[in-house]
Design a protein around this motif. Structure first.
Motif, PDB file in Angstrom:
ATOM      1  N   HIS A  28      19.084  31.637  25.522  1.00  0.00           N
ATOM      2  CA  HIS A  28      18.824  32.854  24.739  1.00  0.00           C
ATOM      3  C   HIS A  28      18.848  32.557  23.240  1.00  0.00           C
ATOM      4  O   HIS A  28      18.039  33.100  22.477  1.00  0.00           O
ATOM      5  CB  HIS A  28      19.787  33.969  25.124  1.00  0.00           C
ATOM      6  N   GLN A  29      19.744  31.669  22.789  1.00  0.00           N
ATOM      7  CA  GLN A  29      19.761  31.276  21.373  1.00  0.00           C
ATOM      8  C   GLN A  29      18.471  30.556  21.004  1.00  0.00           C
ATOM      9  O   GLN A  29      17.882  30.823  19.959  1.00  0.00           O
ATOM     10  CB  GLN A  29      20.970  30.362  21.093  1.00  0.00           C
ATOM     11  N   PHE A  30      18.014  29.649  21.875  1.00  0.00           N
ATOM     12  CA  PHE A  30      16.761  28.932  21.624  1.00  0.00           C
ATOM     13  C   PHE A  30      15.585  29.906  21.578  1.00  0.00           C
ATOM     14  O   PHE A  30      14.683  29.759  20.760  1.00  0.00           O
ATOM     15  CB  PHE A  30      16.509  27.870  22.705  1.00  0.00           C
TER      16      PHE A  30
ATOM     17  N   ALA B 248      27.093  29.742  32.250  1.00  0.00           N
ATOM     18  CA  ALA B 248      27.127  30.741  31.171  1.00  0.00           C
ATOM     19  C   ALA B 248      26.684  30.125  29.840  1.00  0.00           C
ATOM     20  O   ALA B 248      25.938  30.745  29.077  1.00  0.00           O
ATOM     21  CB  ALA B 248      28.530  31.337  31.034  1.00  0.00           C
ATOM     22  N   THR B 249      27.116  28.902  29.576  1.00  0.00           N
ATOM     23  CA  THR B 249      26.705  28.217  28.347  1.00  0.00           C
ATOM     24  C   THR B 249      25.212  27.940  28.364  1.00  0.00           C
ATOM     25  O   THR B 249      24.527  28.067  27.343  1.00  0.00           O
ATOM     26  CB  THR B 249      27.503  26.913  28.165  1.00  0.00           C
ATOM     27  N   VAL B 250      24.673  27.571  29.521  1.00  0.00           N
ATOM     28  CA  VAL B 250      23.229  27.336  29.645  1.00  0.00           C
ATOM     29  C   VAL B 250      22.479  28.631  29.327  1.00  0.00           C
ATOM     30  O   VAL B 250      21.519  28.629  28.545  1.00  0.00           O
ATOM     31  CB  VAL B 250      22.854  26.799  31.047  1.00  0.00           C
ATOM     32  N   TYR B 251      22.908  29.755  29.916  1.00  0.00           N
ATOM     33  CA  TYR B 251      22.269  31.049  29.629  1.00  0.00           C
ATOM     34  C   TYR B 251      22.322  31.349  28.128  1.00  0.00           C
ATOM     35  O   TYR B 251      21.312  31.716  27.524  1.00  0.00           O
ATOM     36  CB  TYR B 251      22.958  32.188  30.388  1.00  0.00           C
ATOM     37  N   ASN B 252      23.515  31.214  27.546  1.00  0.00           N
ATOM     38  CA  ASN B 252      23.670  31.508  26.117  1.00  0.00           C
ATOM     39  C   ASN B 252      22.765  30.619  25.266  1.00  0.00           C
ATOM     40  O   ASN B 252      22.113  31.086  24.336  1.00  0.00           O
ATOM     41  CB  ASN B 252      25.128  31.321  25.680  1.00  0.00           C
TER      42      ASN B 252
ATOM     43  N   ALA C 204      15.596  31.831  18.366  1.00  0.00           N
ATOM     44  CA  ALA C 204      15.232  30.944  17.252  1.00  0.00           C
ATOM     45  C   ALA C 204      13.764  30.533  17.302  1.00  0.00           C
ATOM     46  O   ALA C 204      13.283  29.830  16.417  1.00  0.00           O
ATOM     47  CB  ALA C 204      16.127  29.704  17.271  1.00  0.00           C
ATOM     48  N   GLY C 205      13.034  30.956  18.357  1.00  0.00           N
ATOM     49  CA  GLY C 205      11.611  30.651  18.471  1.00  0.00           C
ATOM     50  C   GLY C 205      11.307  29.305  19.113  1.00  0.00           C
ATOM     51  O   GLY C 205      10.171  28.850  19.087  1.00  0.00           O
ATOM     52  N   LEU C 206      12.301  28.677  19.722  1.00  0.00           N
ATOM     53  CA  LEU C 206      12.102  27.377  20.365  1.00  0.00           C
ATOM     54  C   LEU C 206      11.649  27.507  21.816  1.00  0.00           C
ATOM     55  O   LEU C 206      11.151  26.548  22.391  1.00  0.00           O
ATOM     56  CB  LEU C 206      13.398  26.552  20.327  1.00  0.00           C
TER      57      LEU C 206
END
Length: 144
Positions: free
Chosen positions: A70-72, A63-67, A75-77
């Motif tokens: 998605h955050q990256f 779940a942390t990997v998914y989150n 953020a355009g990364l």
């Protein structure tokens, strides 16, 4: 082809990259970014990144990997490449380019630059603008 990050990098460089993208460089984000970008441009699923993190002894849940992915992406990364709405790959190459999806191997590869031209796009709905166009061409080995 542009690269998101140099292949060789340090934790400090990853931390700077995250800060510049507006993300706090937490230990988990830094570790996942180091794993993601250590091999140059590639297409990866959350499940595969999770496996790589576990192998690298990074204590992180799926779940942390998914989150984080998605955050990256927000953020355009990273660039999200959705296949059939069932499988999502994350591309470390955020430049404007298209992809081949190799059926049977469930693998995404970059299409050579300039190999596709798209003209006569429809008008975007009122108040909207077209951000970019994703073309995914499905391929498989020839059947003799």
């Amino acid at each position: 082809m542009t690269h998101s990050m140099p292949i060789h990098h340090s934790t400090a460089h990853v931390s700077d990259m995250l800060r510049q993208a507006g993300l706090r460089p937490t230990r988990q984000r830094v570790c996942l970014a180091e794993i993601l970008y250590s091999q140059g441009d590639r297409h990866i699923t959350a499940e595969l990144l999770h496996e790589e993190a576990v192998s690298a002894r990074v204590p992180v849940s799926l779940a942390t990997v998914y989150n984080t992915l998605h955050q990256f992406t927000q953020a355009g990364l990273l660039r999200e490449v959705a296949i059939d709405g069932t499988k999502t790959y994350f591309d470390t190459n955020v430049s404007d380019h298209h992809h081949f999806f190799i059926e049977g191997e469930n693998r995404v590869v970059d299409m050579p630059g300039g190999s596709i031209e798209i003209d006569k796009l429809p008008e975007a709905p009122e108040g909207m603008e077209i951000v970019h166009v994703d073309v995914i061409v499905r391929v498989r080995p020839k059947q003799d």
